[in-house]
Every structure is written in structure tokens, then in C-alpha cells.
Design a protein around this motif. Structure first.
Motif, short mmCIF file in Angstrom:
data_model
loop_
_atom_site.label_atom_id
_atom_site.label_comp_id
_atom_site.label_asym_id
_atom_site.label_seq_id
_atom_site.Cartn_x
_atom_site.Cartn_y
_atom_site.Cartn_z
N LYS A 41 -1.07 -7.52 5.42
CA LYS A 41 -0.59 -7.16 3.98
C LYS A 41 0.02 -5.90 4.32
O LYS A 41 1.14 -5.18 3.55
CB LYS A 41 -1.01 -8.20 2.82
CG LYS A 41 -1.01 -9.45 2.84
CD LYS A 41 -1.92 -9.52 1.74
CE LYS A 41 -1.90 -12.01 1.40
NZ LYS A 41 -2.94 -11.81 0.83
N ALA A 42 -0.74 -5.21 5.01
CA ALA A 42 -0.58 -3.91 4.52
C ALA A 42 0.36 -3.32 5.08
O ALA A 42 1.55 -2.54 5.13
CB ALA A 42 -1.89 -3.07 4.68
N SER A 43 0.74 -4.06 6.01
CA SER A 43 1.62 -3.56 7.37
C SER A 43 3.16 -3.75 6.65
O SER A 43 4.45 -3.39 6.92
CB SER A 43 1.20 -4.00 8.95
OG SER A 43 2.04 -3.80 9.70
N TYR A 44 3.50 -5.29 6.46
CA TYR A 44 4.00 -5.53 5.68
C TYR A 44 4.82 -4.76 4.23
O TYR A 44 5.49 -4.16 4.09
CB TYR A 44 4.37 -6.95 5.21
CG TYR A 44 5.26 -7.40 4.19
CD1 TYR A 44 6.69 -7.82 5.52
CD2 TYR A 44 5.41 -7.87 3.11
CE1 TYR A 44 7.19 -8.57 4.26
CE2 TYR A 44 6.08 -7.98 2.22
CZ TYR A 44 8.17 -8.84 3.33
OH TYR A 44 8.08 -8.47 1.93
N ASN A 45 3.47 -4.30 3.16
CA ASN A 45 4.19 -3.49 3.20
C ASN A 45 4.78 -1.64 2.55
O ASN A 45 5.66 -0.70 2.56
CB ASN A 45 3.02 -3.25 1.60
CG ASN A 45 2.67 -3.60 1.22
OD1 ASN A 45 2.81 -5.37 0.50
ND2 ASN A 45 1.28 -3.82 0.67
N GLU A 46 4.22 -1.47 4.32
CA GLU A 46 5.22 -0.15 4.72
C GLU A 46 5.89 -0.75 5.62
O GLU A 46 7.10 -0.14 6.50
CB GLU A 46 4.41 0.56 6.08
CG GLU A 46 2.80 0.90 5.39
CD GLU A 46 3.12 2.49 4.37
OE1 GLU A 46 3.77 2.78 4.72
OE2 GLU A 46 2.23 2.43 2.96
N GLY A 47 6.87 -2.10 5.26
CA GLY A 47 8.11 -2.63 5.97
C GLY A 47 7.80 -2.74 7.56
O GLY A 47 9.13 -2.90 8.01
N VAL A 48 6.66 -3.41 7.81
CA VAL A 48 6.91 -3.86 9.31
C VAL A 48 6.58 -5.26 8.83
O VAL A 48 5.59 -6.32 8.10
CB VAL A 48 5.17 -4.05 9.47
CG1 VAL A 48 5.12 -4.65 10.69
CG2 VAL A 48 5.10 -2.36 10.42
#
Length: 330
Positions: A41-48
């Protein structure tokens, strides 16, 4: 984040993609499910927006974790890259190796990509992932017991049914890619590539560039070795495959850390970690579309994603490569 198309497809993926092998725990000394979900989820929030997984990673656990992590995200905002062709629950095909699952039970792993097996695997993956289609479906390892034509015909059927959007392969050489391309349009080949593992530069990478096939680089940080956090005498957790991996011999750890000492000042000048520098170097190599980066927690995931903002000048690339030319791994 930077987004790049896979091969000649319309599928755009994040140049830094979340690699979820370690999330499944298998061969990594276990996992903490909640931390893995938070990391994705943190990765997704960074655009991943892209996540790579496989059924064999934790014998279904990694896919379940990915499914949990993306729940609530609009399906067209995330790209799921998963695989098929490694069975731990069926003794058929090409025996690969003996292993243990996350509960310490013995399992035999087979490389098998017969049509009926692929259809079953796809249905199981869709359920675990909580979706009705897979963006990129990749054979995990070549299976010498099944004609490539049969395998690719099964994937074409899945594409026709809408359960798969695009076909990819993993660990294929150029001849296998050419054979597969007779039956289906391949958009990518997922292969190991890192600063200390550059074998694909000889044939596979030039072939892929010439034929507009994307390279998805796995283990770009060489399983953590290129982060500078592994020192001689490091003790790995029980079940961690790195304990017997040749890159992690004491001699090679010393050599790699000596190389890292040469490029750490460059990273420091940029205010980044050496791992971020390594990831940026990887996706700046012509032909490398994606670098897969795993993370065990949210902080690691965020740091991996931020590697996209790093800029490496031509002179700096030349310096890094000149240092690599002097690095000889045993």
C-alpha cells in the motif's frame, strides 16, 4: 513515478515495480503478512502501480497478500503481473528442486506448463488475487516436458477469454523466446539482472531490444547484497535461501562492499541511499523496462519507490561502470 509500456503493448507499468517474492515468506525465512500488506500500500501511494507475484511464492500466500493489499483500489489503477508453471501440489513435468513450505513441511517443486495445468493455475490465481483478469501472465521457468507451442496456445485461449491481457515469459533464452513468438505475441521476458549479474547483456538483452520485447529485471539489488547492509559473517534466518547463494560467500560480500564504497560518495552527494542509486542505474540501462524491488515493510517500499527521482548523468554512469568493470565475482 515513470510509467513505461511493456513491449509493443498498451500496458503501462511503473518503472519501479513491487516484487513480492519475499512477501510470501517462502525461501526468505518467513514473512509478516500485515507488514507486507502495508508495504504494498505504501508503495502504491508513491506511484508504484505494478506488482509482480507468483503462486509458488509462499504456495499461494504472496498472491493472497497482493489481493488483500489492492482491495479497494480501482482495478484499472493497478497492474498485476503473476506467473504459472511451478507446481508444488502436483508431481508432473520437470522436477525442479526439493524445498520446505512456510510451515517447515517438505515439498517437491516441479516445472510444468501443460495446458490443463495452466488453466487450473489461472483460476486459482484469480481467486487468490480477488480479480477477474491478470494484466501480465508469465511462465515462471521453461518446462522441457511440454512443447512451448502448447503452453502459449493455452495463454492465447486465456487472452481470448479476457482472463489475461498480455503474455510474458521468465528465464527464457532468445531461442525459447523466438519459439514462443511463433504462437503468441510476447511483450516481456523477466530475467535476473543486476550490477553483479549482467549475463543477459550478451544475447538476451540485444535480442529483446531488436524485437521490442521488454526486459523485467528481477533481483536488481541482488537480494539485498547491493544495499551495503550485508557484511561478512551475516547470519540469515532459518530457511533464507541467501545462506547458500554463491553471491553471499564471504569473499563475494567483501568484493561487493569494496565496490559499493566507491559509489557511496556519489549517492551521498545526491542525498540518497546506495540502494536507490543501484535501482536507478538498473532502469537507465537501455532495454530494461522494469526493475522489481521487494520490501518487507512500508519504509523499505517508500525508499525503493523514491529511486525513480534519482538522476544519473552520463559521466556518473561511466564512473559507475568503470568501477563495475574491476569487480570480479567468484
Amino acid at each position: 513515478m515513470e510509467y513505461r509500456k511493456l513491449g509493443d503493448s498498451n500496458l503501462e507499468v511503473s518503472a519501479i515495480t513491487f516484487g513480492s517474492w519475499a512477501a510470501g515468506g517462502w525461501m526468505w525465512g518467513g514473512t509478516e503478512r500485515n507488514e507486507s500488506v502495508k508495504a504494498i500500500k505504501a508503495s502504491y501511494n508513491e506511484g508504484v502501480t505494478s506488482i509482480d507475484t507468483a503462486p509458488i511464492y509462499g504456495q499461494g500466500l504472496s498472491e493472497e497478500i497482493v489481493g488483500e493489499a489492492i482491495k479497494g483500489i480501482p482495478r484499472d489503477k493497478v497492474q498485476i503481473l503473476t506467473k504459472y508453471g511451478m507446481r508444488w501440489d502436483l508431481k508432473k513435468g520437470d522436477f525442479a528442486f526439493k524445498s520446505k513450505n512456510n510451515d517447515g513441511q517438505d515439498i517437491d517443486v516441479y516445472k510444468y506448463s501443460g495446458k490443463e495445468s495452466i488453466i487450473k493455475e489461472c483460476e486459482n490465481s484469480l481467486k487468490r488475487l480477488g480479480t477477474d483478469y491478470i494484466d501480465l501472465y508469465q511462465i515462471h521457468w521453461p518446462d522441457v516436458t511440454t512443447p512451448i507451442e502448447e503452453t502459449m496456445e493455452a495463454i492465447q485461449d486465456l487472452i481470448t477469454q479476457g482472463k489475461v491481457l498480455y503474455a510474458g515469459v521468465c528465464n527464457y533464452n532468445e531461442n525459447q523466446m523466438m519459439e514462443a513468438a511463433k504462437t503468441i505475441n510476447l511483450v516481456s521476458n523477466q530475467v535476473p539482472y543486476s550490477m553483479v549479474n549482467r549475463g543477459i547483456e550478451q544475447v538476451v538483452l540485444p535480442y529483446s531490444l531488436a524485437n521490442k520485447k521488454s526486459i523485467i529485471a528481477y533481483s536488481p539489488l541482488e537480494r539485498g547484497l547491493l544495499t551495503g547492509k550485508i557484511n561478512p559473517g551475516h547470519v540469515f534466518a532459518n530457511g533464507d535461501h541467501r545462506a547458500t547463494n554463491h553471491f553471499f560467500t564471504e569473499t563475494n560480500i567483501i568484493k561487493v562492499n569494496a565496490f559499493l564504497q566507491e559509489i557511496i560518495p556519489l549517492a551521498a552527494d545526491k542525498g540518497i541511499s546506495v540502494g536507490q542509486l543501484v535501482l536507478r542505474w538498473t532502469i537507465d540501462i537501455p532495454g530494461i523496462t522494469i526493475a522489481l524491488a521487494g520490501a518487507r515493510n512500508a519504509e523499505q517500499a517508500i525508499q525503493n519507490a523514491k529511486a525513480i527521482h534519482v538522476k544519473i548523468s552520463p559521466d556518473q554512469m561511466s564512473f559507475i561502470n568503470s568501477q563495475l568493470d574491476q569487480l570480479l565475482i567468484d
